[in-house]
Write an enzyme that holds these catalytic residues in place. Structure first.
Site, mmCIF file in Angstrom:
data_model
loop_
_atom_site.group_PDB
_atom_site.id
_atom_site.type_symbol
_atom_site.label_atom_id
_atom_site.label_comp_id
_atom_site.label_asym_id
_atom_site.label_seq_id
_atom_site.Cartn_x
_atom_site.Cartn_y
_atom_site.Cartn_z
ATOM 1 N N ARG A 1 -32.251 -30.489 17.605
ATOM 2 C CA ARG A 1 -31.964 -31.757 16.917
ATOM 3 C C ARG A 1 -33.248 -32.458 16.514
ATOM 4 O O ARG A 1 -33.268 -33.250 15.574
ATOM 5 C CB ARG A 1 -31.154 -32.687 17.824
ATOM 6 C CG ARG A 1 -29.925 -32.091 18.455
ATOM 7 C CD ARG A 1 -28.945 -31.514 17.459
ATOM 8 N NE ARG A 1 -27.716 -31.109 18.112
ATOM 9 C CZ ARG A 1 -26.831 -30.277 17.588
ATOM 10 N NH1 ARG A 1 -27.047 -29.755 16.380
ATOM 11 N NH2 ARG A 1 -25.733 -29.948 18.241
ATOM 12 N N ARG B 1 -28.546 -17.853 20.246
ATOM 13 C CA ARG B 1 -28.619 -18.884 21.288
ATOM 14 C C ARG B 1 -28.575 -18.251 22.685
ATOM 15 O O ARG B 1 -28.854 -18.926 23.680
ATOM 16 C CB ARG B 1 -27.463 -19.865 21.125
ATOM 17 C CG ARG B 1 -27.482 -20.592 19.786
ATOM 18 C CD ARG B 1 -26.181 -21.324 19.539
ATOM 19 N NE ARG B 1 -25.981 -22.421 20.484
ATOM 20 C CZ ARG B 1 -24.825 -23.060 20.638
ATOM 21 N NH1 ARG B 1 -23.749 -22.692 19.940
ATOM 22 N NH2 ARG B 1 -24.732 -24.050 21.507
ATOM 23 N N LYS C 1 -24.600 -23.457 29.969
ATOM 24 C CA LYS C 1 -23.378 -23.434 29.160
ATOM 25 C C LYS C 1 -23.172 -22.044 28.574
ATOM 26 O O LYS C 1 -24.133 -21.258 28.491
ATOM 27 C CB LYS C 1 -23.439 -24.495 28.060
ATOM 28 C CG LYS C 1 -24.590 -24.313 27.061
ATOM 29 C CD LYS C 1 -24.650 -25.490 26.085
ATOM 30 C CE LYS C 1 -25.696 -25.262 25.019
ATOM 31 N NZ LYS C 1 -25.853 -26.421 24.107
ATOM 32 N N HIS C 2 -21.920 -21.696 28.202
ATOM 33 C CA HIS C 2 -20.671 -22.441 28.178
ATOM 34 C C HIS C 2 -19.730 -21.746 29.159
ATOM 35 O O HIS C 2 -19.273 -20.638 28.877
ATOM 36 C CB HIS C 2 -20.045 -22.435 26.789
ATOM 37 C CG HIS C 2 -20.951 -22.943 25.701
ATOM 38 N ND1 HIS C 2 -21.942 -22.174 25.123
ATOM 39 C CD2 HIS C 2 -21.013 -24.155 25.093
ATOM 40 C CE1 HIS C 2 -22.569 -22.882 24.187
ATOM 41 N NE2 HIS C 2 -22.034 -24.083 24.143
ATOM 42 N N HIS D 1 -15.557 -24.426 17.594
ATOM 43 C CA HIS D 1 -15.547 -25.625 16.756
ATOM 44 C C HIS D 1 -14.327 -25.620 15.837
ATOM 45 O O HIS D 1 -13.853 -26.669 15.400
ATOM 46 C CB HIS D 1 -16.807 -25.684 15.877
ATOM 47 C CG HIS D 1 -18.070 -25.921 16.634
ATOM 48 N ND1 HIS D 1 -18.846 -24.894 17.127
ATOM 49 C CD2 HIS D 1 -18.700 -27.068 16.989
ATOM 50 C CE1 HIS D 1 -19.899 -25.398 17.742
ATOM 51 N NE2 HIS D 1 -19.842 -26.714 17.666
ATOM 52 N N ASP E 1 -17.569 -29.497 26.797
ATOM 53 C CA ASP E 1 -18.095 -29.449 25.443
ATOM 54 C C ASP E 1 -17.352 -30.525 24.654
ATOM 55 O O ASP E 1 -16.365 -31.101 25.134
ATOM 56 C CB ASP E 1 -17.887 -28.063 24.840
ATOM 57 C CG ASP E 1 -18.941 -27.723 23.781
ATOM 58 O OD1 ASP E 1 -19.561 -28.652 23.235
ATOM 59 O OD2 ASP E 1 -19.133 -26.525 23.482
#
Length: 540
Positions: free
Chosen positions: A88, A150, A180-181, A193, A266
């Site tokens: 980010r 990732r 995670k996850h 998502h 999440d």
């Protein structure tokens, strides 16, 4: 102040269990309402909250002051700063730390530990005290649309070793790590998502692969674990995601694996929850299942409806206040522990950290670039002009967003005094765009195609471009995947193929060095590719 559960009202306790986001660079009305009226215990940052580092540091301070002046406990300030392709913060002055698969390819847990420390020092300086990292999913599905690079790789023991190293690096520097996850999102072909994914393996297989890194993370005293919106029939017979499953969160994670840290969901706005169950019901059911913190990242009306639903569930007797208290006790304990740790750590200067980390981060990049195949195409001649095709992200997705600063392979070659021309292309091309791009290549003797895939498999446009370039017999052709190593599965006949695992500046500089023979690629594949030697072995 040493906060206790008994100091808080029911509404305050429930608010402490929510981590929420807002869209602003300063504490706007949305943020103020979350903290002052709804007593939220945590804030999550996204790119929308970052303009520059000094602004972000001020935002963190302002939010903590707002909580204190409102009579609330200090905030968890969280972010997804995994490194590599999920960052980010990529703004001027921050270290561009590598992502997990790039670290897996470099093959050193010492590197992973040092990267964790660098990232944590900088986050702490910015007022961030929890990172939603590392991702310790075992990526053994080439078509996984959301995990991919990732992950540290496809071997559970390797993933676990790197994950524990990252956790140690983060938490030694006062930032809570979040593995995670759970119980594992690596062997899915649906992006949660967008819908509900399932991992259909039996319990024996789950123990050997998906659960192994989480067991090691728990043994390594990870502060928090984030749930997956994925169903696991071997553990939970009902077709519901792990986030809402008592059997997964309490029976498995809390009781069987003996995890006593924070269980964080999440984001409930992801479609696997929002469309299937609704966010208010999802919040209630996740707490019934055993979650301590509920993540609702974006919209105020959804955040408010979720908080209200939990308050009503307690008042109606659906959830006991004792159940709420047990989570709030963990939350307050972690907040106090982190505050004490931060107070005893030396102050850090981001500019100093970033500058001192540059040599190490380039070293890691050079160690991670993987030469999978070379049929006498390398090295290129620096005195001969090279044509580079550089794919640009034209549309953001849930797993992909454009960088705040552009640095391409062409930029890296030019910086190394190579002769280069660069053509920017989209991540998918029409047939007309492919044909036009191929015509340009006829004027060059050296061509490098940087491929880029963030979801599942290489786009048909990029595949067609590579295939047509291969038909130009007079051209030296090198393909370098700048994210997904599995691109080779779609263009298996390319003469030379390199994996970079990310398109960040250190990796483009290292790739440029490899192309011209200045850097020896030492990376090992962390995953298996079609018709390529086993993962973890150096390429020939």
């Amino acid at each position: 102040m040493n906060w206790k559960v008994s100091d808080l009202t029911l509404e305050q306790k429930i608010g402490q269990m929510f981590i929420c986001g807002f869209d602003a660079l300063t504490p706007n009305e949305h943020a103020k309402k979350l903290i002052q009226e709804h007593h939220v215990g945590g804030i999550v940052y996204f790119r929308r909250n970052v303009q520059k580092l000094s602004q972000l540091s001020e935002l963190s301070s302002s939010l903590q002051q707002l909580a204190a002046s409102s009579g609330e406990p200090p905030l968890i300030v969280s972010i997804d700063q995994e490194g590599g392709m999920v960052a980010r913060i990529d703004h001027e002055g921050i270290s561009r730390i590598p992502g997990n698969m790039a670290l897996g390819a470099a093959g050193s847990t010492d590197y992973t530990y040092e990267v964790g420390k660098i990232g944590a020092k900088e986050l702490r300086a910015l007022g961030v005290n929890m990172n939603f990292a590392p991702c310790i999913d075992v990526n053994n599905n080439p078509l996984n649309p959301v995990i991919g690079v990732r992950s540290f790789g496809e071997d559970p023991k390797t993933v676990a070793a790197h994950g524990v190293a990252a956790i140690k690096g983060y938490q030694e520097e006062g930032v809570s790590a979040t593995a995670k996850h759970f119980p594992g999102h690596g062997d899915t072909s649906v992006d949660s998502h967008l819908g509900l994914a399932s991992v259909p393996h039996d319990r024996t297989r789950l123990e050997q692969v998906e659960l192994y890194p989480f067991k090691e993370a728990i043994a390594g005293n990870v502060d928090a674990i984030m749930t997956a919106h994925v169903s696991f029939p071997a553990i939970e017979p009902d077709p519901i995601p792990a986030t809402l499953s008592y059997a997964v969160l309490t029976g498995l994670l809390r009781e069987e694996l003996d995890f006593d840290g924070l269980i964080i969901t999440d984001c409930l706005e992801m479609h696997a929850i929002a469309k299937e169950f609704g966010i208010p019901e999802g919040a209630v059911r996740s707490i019934e299942a055993g979650a301590d913190c509920v993540l609702v990242s974006h919209r105020l009306e959804l955040q408010e409806s979720a908080i209200k639903a939990v308050v009503e569930a307690v008042k109606s007797g659906r959830i006991t206040e004792e159940r709420i208290d047990s989570s709030v006790e963990r939350i307050l304990s972690l907040k106090m522990r982190n505050a004490e740790k931060a107070a005893n750590l030396p102050a850090v200067d981001i500019a100093e950290i970033s500058s001192s980390a540059e040599a190490l981060l380039f070293e890691i990049a050079a160690k991670g670039i993987t030469l999978v195949r070379d049929e006498q195409q390398l090295p290129l001649d620096r005195e001969v002009s090279t044509l580079v095709y550089w794919p640009e992200l034209l549309k953001a997705t849930e797993v992909d967003e454009a960088w705040s600063r552009s640095y391409t392979l062409g930029d890296a070659i030019a910086a190394s005094k190579g002769k280069v021309e660069e053509i920017r292309i989209g991540t998918d091309l029409t047939d007309e765009e492919v044909e036009a791009a191929v015509q340009e290549a006829k004027h060059y003797k050296q061509v490098v195609v940087a491929t880029y895939t963030s979801e599942s498999k290489l786009s048909s446009g990029q595949r067609k471009l590579v295939e047509k370039l291969m038909q130009l017999g007079s051209v030296k052709l090198i393909v370098a995947s700048t994210r997904n190593p599995y691109d080779l599965n779609e263009i298996s006949q390319v003469p030379t193929y390199l994996c970079c695992y990310e398109n960040t500046p250190f990796y483009m500089d290292a790739l440029s060095g490899v192309l011209y023979g200045d850097v020896i690629p030492e990376g090992k594949l962390p995953v298996s590719l079609n018709d390529v030697q086993e993962s973890g072995s150096k390429a020939n």
